[in-house]
Design a protein around this motif. Sequence first.
Motif, PDB file in Angstrom:
ATOM      1  N   ASP A 282       7.492  -6.389   3.519  1.00 24.00           N
ATOM      2  CA  ASP A 282       6.641  -5.819   4.568  1.00 24.00           C
ATOM      3  C   ASP A 282       5.820  -4.643   4.044  1.00 24.00           C
ATOM      4  O   ASP A 282       4.646  -4.474   4.414  1.00 24.00           O
ATOM      5  CB  ASP A 282       7.506  -5.369   5.747  1.00 24.00           C
ATOM      6  N   ILE A 283       6.444  -3.826   3.174  1.00 22.81           N
ATOM      7  CA  ILE A 283       5.724  -2.666   2.643  1.00 22.81           C
ATOM      8  C   ILE A 283       4.536  -3.111   1.801  1.00 22.81           C
ATOM      9  O   ILE A 283       3.421  -2.599   1.933  1.00 22.81           O
ATOM     10  CB  ILE A 283       6.681  -1.775   1.825  1.00 22.81           C
ATOM     11  N   PHE A 284       4.770  -4.110   0.930  1.00 25.25           N
ATOM     12  CA  PHE A 284       3.672  -4.583   0.078  1.00 25.25           C
ATOM     13  C   PHE A 284       2.624  -5.335   0.896  1.00 25.25           C
ATOM     14  O   PHE A 284       1.434  -5.289   0.581  1.00 25.25           O
ATOM     15  CB  PHE A 284       4.222  -5.478  -1.033  1.00 25.25           C
ATOM     16  N   GLU A 285       3.058  -6.016   1.950  1.00 30.24           N
ATOM     17  CA  GLU A 285       2.091  -6.701   2.817  1.00 30.24           C
ATOM     18  C   GLU A 285       1.166  -5.694   3.480  1.00 30.24           C
ATOM     19  O   GLU A 285      -0.053  -5.890   3.529  1.00 30.24           O
ATOM     20  CB  GLU A 285       2.841  -7.519   3.872  1.00 30.24           C
ATOM     21  N   ASN A 286       1.734  -4.594   3.981  1.00 30.18           N
ATOM     22  CA  ASN A 286       0.912  -3.546   4.585  1.00 30.18           C
ATOM     23  C   ASN A 286       0.033  -2.861   3.540  1.00 30.18           C
ATOM     24  O   ASN A 286      -1.096  -2.463   3.834  1.00 30.18           O
ATOM     25  CB  ASN A 286       1.811  -2.514   5.275  1.00 30.18           C
ATOM     26  N   PHE A 287       0.550  -2.727   2.313  1.00 26.59           N
ATOM     27  CA  PHE A 287      -0.219  -2.092   1.241  1.00 26.59           C
ATOM     28  C   PHE A 287      -1.482  -2.891   0.926  1.00 26.59           C
ATOM     29  O   PHE A 287      -2.591  -2.351   0.891  1.00 26.59           O
ATOM     30  CB  PHE A 287       0.659  -1.958  -0.009  1.00 26.59           C
TER      31      PHE A 287
ATOM     32  N   GLN B 271      -0.658   2.211   6.618  1.00 30.20           N
ATOM     33  CA  GLN B 271      -0.713   2.284   8.065  1.00 30.20           C
ATOM     34  C   GLN B 271      -1.997   2.978   8.517  1.00 30.20           C
ATOM     35  O   GLN B 271      -2.672   3.636   7.737  1.00 30.20           O
ATOM     36  CB  GLN B 271       0.509   3.046   8.609  1.00 30.20           C
ATOM     37  N   THR B 272      -2.295   2.777   9.800  1.00 31.49           N
ATOM     38  CA  THR B 272      -3.477   3.385  10.414  1.00 31.49           C
ATOM     39  C   THR B 272      -3.031   4.186  11.625  1.00 31.49           C
ATOM     40  O   THR B 272      -2.238   3.702  12.443  1.00 31.49           O
ATOM     41  CB  THR B 272      -4.487   2.305  10.840  1.00 31.49           C
TER      42      THR B 272
ATOM     43  N   ASN C  67      -0.866  -1.755   8.774  1.00 25.15           N
ATOM     44  CA  ASN C  67      -2.153  -2.362   8.443  1.00 25.15           C
ATOM     45  C   ASN C  67      -2.132  -3.877   8.578  1.00 25.15           C
ATOM     46  O   ASN C  67      -3.151  -4.482   8.913  1.00 25.15           O
ATOM     47  CB  ASN C  67      -2.566  -1.962   7.027  1.00 25.15           C
ATOM     48  N   SER C  68      -0.986  -4.504   8.307  1.00 19.17           N
ATOM     49  CA  SER C  68      -0.908  -5.958   8.457  1.00 19.17           C
ATOM     50  C   SER C  68      -1.106  -6.363   9.916  1.00 19.17           C
ATOM     51  O   SER C  68      -1.647  -7.431  10.205  1.00 19.17           O
ATOM     52  CB  SER C  68       0.438  -6.470   7.947  1.00 19.17           C
TER      53      SER C  68
END
Length: 304
Positions: free
Chosen positions: A121-126, A160-161, A175-176
């Motif tokens: 999940d962290i890399f997906e959001n990155f 994140q936004t 962000n995802s």
Amino acid sequence: MPNTTQNAPTNVEEIATSMQDTVLGIWADFVNHSPFLVMGALILLFTWGISALAARLMDASLRHSKMRGSLRELFVRLLSIGIWITGILLAAMVTFPGLTPARALSAMGIVSIAVGFAFKDIFENFFAGILLLWRFPFEKGDFIECEGISGQVEHISVRQTLIRQTSGELVIAPNSFLFLNPTKVLTNLPRRRITIITGIAYGENVTEAVRVIEHAVDECRTVHKDRPLEIFPQAFGASSIDIEVTWWADPTPVDVRRSRGEVVTAIKGALDEAGIEIPFPYRTLTFKHPLETVSLEKSEGEIS
């Protein structure tokens, strides 16, 4: 029969001696290797300083260009990531002298796969954050709406936004989430179209009402004159002829509310001044059988 009493102390002494030799060997290896560890730590510290300085210099140089803020921030972050990857590889090769660049890259590839599965999940959001910054669908300060979340973008990071809702709450959106769901950018254009429905009584002149409404809306300060004003009779309502009024105003939510309030007030005042009725809901009741009527005088006589 062997004498276990005499052998026991000997075994304990051998175990203690072995443990002592092991600990002393580990300590000696650590002391001998400590210069490499110190050098690796210094390289990481130097990498941190170089990354911060390079990011600051690049950001300062790009500020004088016409590059978008999100794209400038993306370049600065990619530069920092590249410097950190180089510094970590160099520190690893210095700390472990037998490590070659090829082995380090291979080990990093294996580690990245393992870490990727563990922190999916962290890399997906990155990566979603990088794509958002690169494609710039919205910028800091824009008003967006996504899956019931509506507000102003305060900050966009690679993970994140931050969205400040009009009611004051801060929403931290991955962000995802914004990348995979349809997102409305309310301030993508400097103008935003607004539509309301007004009504006039069936007995009024529709053409005259349209002319009065058009003049009233055209006089409003918040209505932009560079876009067409559209007024069309729309439908036969339950109690009125419905008229659609469409105009363009500033795009932020408060500007939309302000403009709508001004236009509604202007239309109401203009129709009242012209004597054109804005009807209340009318209801016509039809009964299956005729109703019997009784005169009031007859009723009073019967009562007396």
